[in-house]
Design a protein around this motif. Sequence first.
Motif, PDB file in Angstrom:
ATOM      1  N   MET A 133       8.623  -5.511 102.822  1.00 14.59           N
ATOM      2  CA  MET A 133       7.498  -5.798 103.715  1.00 14.59           C
ATOM      3  C   MET A 133       7.744  -7.072 104.525  1.00 14.59           C
ATOM      4  SD  MET A 133       4.021  -4.592 101.766  1.00 14.59           S
ATOM      5  CE  MET A 133       4.224  -5.508 100.258  1.00 14.59           C
TER       6      MET A 133
ATOM      7  N   LEU B  63       9.654  -6.485 107.528  1.00 15.49           N
ATOM      8  CA  LEU B  63       8.847  -5.812 108.560  1.00 15.49           C
ATOM      9  C   LEU B  63       7.783  -6.744 109.147  1.00 15.49           C
ATOM     10  CD1 LEU B  63       8.245  -2.250 107.053  1.00 15.49           C
ATOM     11  CD2 LEU B  63       9.684  -2.840 109.005  1.00 15.49           C
TER      12      LEU B  63
ATOM     13  N   ILE C  20       5.100  -7.965 107.651  1.00 16.51           N
ATOM     14  CA  ILE C  20       3.731  -7.687 107.186  1.00 16.51           C
ATOM     15  C   ILE C  20       3.099  -9.001 106.703  1.00 16.51           C
ATOM     16  CG2 ILE C  20       2.333  -6.321 105.590  1.00 16.51           C
ATOM     17  CD1 ILE C  20       3.992  -4.610 107.580  1.00 16.51           C
TER      18      ILE C  20
ATOM     19  N   ALA D 135      -1.004  -4.333  99.497  1.00 23.83           N
ATOM     20  CA  ALA D 135      -0.034  -3.226  99.429  1.00 23.83           C
ATOM     21  C   ALA D 135       0.699  -3.225  98.089  1.00 23.83           C
ATOM     22  CB  ALA D 135       0.952  -3.325 100.589  1.00 23.83           C
TER      23      ALA D 135
ATOM     24  N   GLY E 185      -0.544   1.782 110.995  1.00 29.11           N
ATOM     25  CA  GLY E 185      -1.084   1.332 109.716  1.00 29.11           C
ATOM     26  C   GLY E 185      -0.038   0.733 108.797  1.00 29.11           C
TER      27      GLY E 185
ATOM     28  N   TRP F 165      14.739   5.685 105.454  1.00 26.24           N
ATOM     29  CA  TRP F 165      14.388   5.967 104.064  1.00 26.24           C
ATOM     30  C   TRP F 165      15.087   7.234 103.593  1.00 26.24           C
ATOM     31  CZ3 TRP F 165      12.389  10.773 104.024  1.00 26.24           C
ATOM     32  CH2 TRP F 165      11.612  11.200 105.112  1.00 26.24           C
TER      33      TRP F 165
HETATM   34  O1  YOG Z   1       6.807   7.251 103.660  1.00 29.77           O
HETATM   35  O2  YOG Z   1       7.354   5.596 104.962  1.00 29.77           O
HETATM   36  O3  YOG Z   1       7.663   9.441 102.304  1.00 29.77           O
HETATM   37  O4  YOG Z   1       6.597   8.523 106.133  1.00 29.77           O
HETATM   38  C1  YOG Z   1       5.359   1.701 102.252  1.00 29.77           C
HETATM   39  C2  YOG Z   1       5.262   0.809 103.439  1.00 29.77           C
HETATM   40  C3  YOG Z   1       0.414   0.010 102.912  1.00 29.77           C
HETATM   41  C4  YOG Z   1       0.155  -0.605 104.273  1.00 29.77           C
HETATM   42  C5  YOG Z   1       4.901   3.081 102.536  1.00 29.77           C
HETATM   43  C6  YOG Z   1       0.039   1.468 102.908  1.00 29.77           C
HETATM   44  C7  YOG Z   1       4.828  -0.537 103.077  1.00 29.77           C
HETATM   45  C8  YOG Z   1       0.490  -2.044 104.374  1.00 29.77           C
HETATM   46  C9  YOG Z   1       5.839   3.813 103.458  1.00 29.77           C
HETATM   47  C10 YOG Z   1       0.746   2.261 101.861  1.00 29.77           C
HETATM   48  C11 YOG Z   1       4.968  -1.578 104.148  1.00 29.77           C
HETATM   49  C12 YOG Z   1       1.984  -2.403 104.283  1.00 29.77           C
HETATM   50  C13 YOG Z   1       0.326   3.687 101.825  1.00 29.77           C
HETATM   51  C14 YOG Z   1       5.485   5.249 103.559  1.00 29.77           C
HETATM   52  C15 YOG Z   1       4.079  -1.493 105.316  1.00 29.77           C
HETATM   53  C16 YOG Z   1       2.802  -1.926 105.425  1.00 29.77           C
HETATM   54  C17 YOG Z   1       0.443   4.447 103.104  1.00 29.77           C
HETATM   55  C18 YOG Z   1       6.625   6.021 104.133  1.00 29.77           C
HETATM   56  C19 YOG Z   1       7.805   8.055 104.220  1.00 29.77           C
HETATM   57  C20 YOG Z   1       8.531   8.752 103.124  1.00 29.77           C
HETATM   58  C21 YOG Z   1       7.154   9.104 105.071  1.00 29.77           C
END
Ligand code: YOG
Length: 134
Positions: free
Chosen positions: A21, A24, A26, A34, A77, A107
């Motif tokens: 994070m 990125l 965040i 998170a 988001g 990923w």
């Molecule tokens: O999934 O890329 O399945 O798109 C981790 C990102 C948190 C928001 C999730 C929300 C964390 C705040 C990535 C978590 C860093 C933090 C639930 C999901 C970013 C921001 C949505 C992802 C892929 C593969 C499909």
Amino acid sequence: MPVDFSGTWNFVRSENLEAYMLTLGIDFATRKIANMLKPQKFIKQEGDVFSIQTTSTFRNYSVKFKIGEEFDEDNKGLDNRKCRSVVTWDKDKIVCTQNGEKKNRGWSHWIEGDELYLELRCEGQTSTQVFKRA
Ligand code: YOG
């Protein structure tokens, strides 16, 4: 038999999410929230067409793609950066390359037993998340 990611997957554990994070950009408060989340994944795989929904008590994120076809991803988001993304097969893994401002971003998903793995990569940081079939 080709691998089938379809199903509902419940969060088990994650590693190194904080560092991922940070790369990125965040913000602090969002990272604290998170880091506490136990997201669920709902995956629908129909041939080479996938939809992956990640839901949590804080935010949700959805993506739909066909293997080998580039698509525009908005990361809404998450970090809200736009990427030109593409997902390909690497044996039984699906590997996403997220081309954009951040280098080496992407990923991978794969299955081991009844566990779903997600490796998130960005600029040399790797975070791993593990889910179990619901
Ligand atoms: O999934 O890329 O399945 O798109 C981790 C990102 C948190 C928001 C999730 C929300 C964390 C705040 C990535 C978590 C860093 C933090 C639930 C999901 C970013 C921001 C949505 C992802 C892929 C593969 C499909």
